[in-house]
Motif scaffolding. Sequence first.
Motif, PDB file in Angstrom:
ATOM      1  N   HIS A 152      -7.963   6.772   0.060  1.00 12.47           N
ATOM      2  CA  HIS A 152      -8.013   5.606  -0.837  1.00 12.47           C
ATOM      3  C   HIS A 152      -9.396   5.427  -1.488  1.00 12.47           C
ATOM      4  CE1 HIS A 152      -4.093   3.320  -0.145  1.00 12.47           C
ATOM      5  NE2 HIS A 152      -3.953   4.481   0.457  1.00 12.47           N
ATOM      6  N   GLU A 153     -10.049   6.540  -1.790  1.00  5.64           N
ATOM      7  CA  GLU A 153     -11.341   6.463  -2.464  1.00  5.64           C
ATOM      8  C   GLU A 153     -11.193   6.007  -3.914  1.00  5.64           C
ATOM      9  OE1 GLU A 153     -13.533  10.021   0.090  1.00  5.64           O
ATOM     10  OE2 GLU A 153     -12.448  10.497  -1.760  1.00  5.64           O
ATOM     11  N   GLU A 166      -9.262   2.129  -8.845  1.00  2.60           N
ATOM     12  CA  GLU A 166      -8.998   2.811 -10.118  1.00  2.60           C
ATOM     13  C   GLU A 166      -7.495   2.987 -10.348  1.00  2.60           C
ATOM     14  OE1 GLU A 166      -8.866   7.393 -11.602  1.00  2.60           O
ATOM     15  OE2 GLU A 166     -10.402   6.882 -10.120  1.00  2.60           O
ATOM     16  N   ILE A 167      -6.785   3.403  -9.298  1.00  2.81           N
ATOM     17  CA  ILE A 167      -5.350   3.665  -9.419  1.00  2.81           C
ATOM     18  C   ILE A 167      -4.578   2.375  -9.689  1.00  2.81           C
ATOM     19  CG2 ILE A 167      -3.306   4.358  -8.095  1.00  2.81           C
ATOM     20  CD1 ILE A 167      -5.213   6.515  -6.787  1.00  2.81           C
ATOM     21  N   PHE A 168      -4.860   1.330  -8.915  1.00  2.03           N
ATOM     22  CA  PHE A 168      -4.136   0.079  -9.137  1.00  2.03           C
ATOM     23  C   PHE A 168      -4.505  -0.541 -10.490  1.00  2.03           C
ATOM     24  CE2 PHE A 168      -3.417  -0.041  -4.420  1.00  2.03           C
ATOM     25  CZ  PHE A 168      -2.026  -0.055  -4.489  1.00  2.03           C
ATOM     26  N   THR A 169      -5.752  -0.364 -10.920  1.00  3.87           N
ATOM     27  CA  THR A 169      -6.134  -0.883 -12.233  1.00  3.87           C
ATOM     28  C   THR A 169      -5.370  -0.167 -13.334  1.00  3.87           C
ATOM     29  OG1 THR A 169      -8.337  -1.491 -11.446  1.00  3.87           O
ATOM     30  CG2 THR A 169      -8.049  -1.288 -13.825  1.00  3.87           C
ATOM     31  N   LYS A 170      -5.213   1.138 -13.212  1.00  2.00           N
ATOM     32  CA  LYS A 170      -4.442   1.874 -14.219  1.00  2.00           C
ATOM     33  C   LYS A 170      -2.983   1.438 -14.195  1.00  2.00           C
ATOM     34  CE  LYS A 170      -5.637   6.130 -15.146  1.00  2.00           C
ATOM     35  NZ  LYS A 170      -5.777   7.612 -15.136  1.00  2.00           N
ATOM     36  N   LEU A 171      -2.447   1.187 -13.011  1.00  2.00           N
ATOM     37  CA  LEU A 171      -1.077   0.661 -12.927  1.00  2.00           C
ATOM     38  C   LEU A 171      -0.966  -0.713 -13.592  1.00  2.00           C
ATOM     39  CD1 LEU A 171      -0.127   1.694  -9.277  1.00  2.00           C
ATOM     40  CD2 LEU A 171       0.941   2.541 -11.385  1.00  2.00           C
ATOM     41  N   GLY A 172      -2.089  -1.422 -13.687  1.00  2.00           N
ATOM     42  CA  GLY A 172      -2.076  -2.726 -14.335  1.00  2.00           C
ATOM     43  C   GLY A 172      -1.625  -2.678 -15.786  1.00  2.00           C
TER      44      GLY A 172
END
Length: 323
Positions: free
Chosen positions: A243-244, A248-254
Motif C-alpha cells: 500500500h505504498e 495515489e490509487i484512491f485519488t485516481k479512483l476519485g
Amino acid sequence: MDLFMPLVDKPLEELYVYEGRNPKPADHAEYWDRAIAEMKSVDPQIELIRSQFQVPYAECFDLYFTGVRGARIHAKYLKPLQAAEPHPAVVQFHGYSGNAGDWQDKLQYVALGYSVFSMDCRGQGGHSEDSGGVKGTTLNGHIIRGLNGNPDDLLFRHIFLDTAQLAGIAMSMPEVDPERVGAMGGSQGGALTIACAALEPRIKRLAPVFPFLSDYRRVWEMDLAKDAYAELRTFFRYFDPQHERENEIFTKLGYIDIQYLADRIQGEVLMGVGLSDTVCPPSTQFAAYNKIKAPKQVELFPDFGHEHLPGFNDKTMQFLLKL
C-alpha cells in the motif's frame, strides 16, 4: 424517522450527514469538463436496426452509436406507436457485468406512452464494444481498467460518458420531448443513473437504486472489497502489496467516484437504499446522496440488502409518471 435495524454500517443519523472518505482529485471538475468536450466531438454515427422482437403497440430497434475512443455502443430502443409526440422517455442502465435484458420488461413504460432506451455497458454482458487501449492490468474488473495509466483512459470514464451520450441521443429523437426524460437503474445501473444525470443535466427525474461505484476507500476500510468490489483487493495484492501507492490509487479512483459527480445533478431524485446492504454499503450510497443539491428523497428498507426492494419499482413508476 425512527428505525430499529441491524447495524451493518453507520447509524441512520450519521448516514444523513456522512460526506465520504475517498479523496477527490484536485482537478476533478476540469477532468470531467474535458471528458464532456471529447464526447461532444464524437460523430455518433447512429444506426437503427428493426428488431425481430415486435409487439402491436410499439416499434423495437437495436440502436448503435459510436462513443468515445471509437467503441460502438448498443442500446435497445422501444417507441410507442400510439403516443402523442413529442412524449417522455426513460433511459435505463443495468447491473455490473450484465446487459440490457429482455425486450418485454421495458414494455410497461412503453404502454404508458414513453420511449425507452436501455444501454449495454461496453465490454460487459451485451453487445457494446470495449475498444481497449489501456496500459497495465485488465484482470477481473472494470473499476481497475486503466488505473495504472492516464486517468483519461479509465474505462468507467468512458462508460459514464456513454450514458450521457445515449441520453442526448434520446433527447434528439423527434418523437421525444427533451424536457421530459428520466433515468433509472440499480447497483451499477444506479451509479450510471447518477453519472448520466450529472453529465447530461437535462435529465429531469432519476431513480437510482443502491448505487455502486461510490466512496471506494470506505468500502476498503469496511473490509468489503469483495463481491462487486473484489477487484480493488486483487489490484492491491498484485500491484501495491504494501500500500505504498494507496493514496495515489484512491485519488485516481476519485475521478470515477459518483459522489463527486452528484452535485452536478439538476433533476429531481428518488433513491432506494437497503440499510443491510453489504455489497454497496449504505454509507457509500449516502456519500453520493448527501452531495445532491437538487430536490431529492430517499426510501429506506432496513432489513434488505443488495436485492429486490419490495414496492420500490412501483414508487419509481409513480415518480417517473410525473414526467
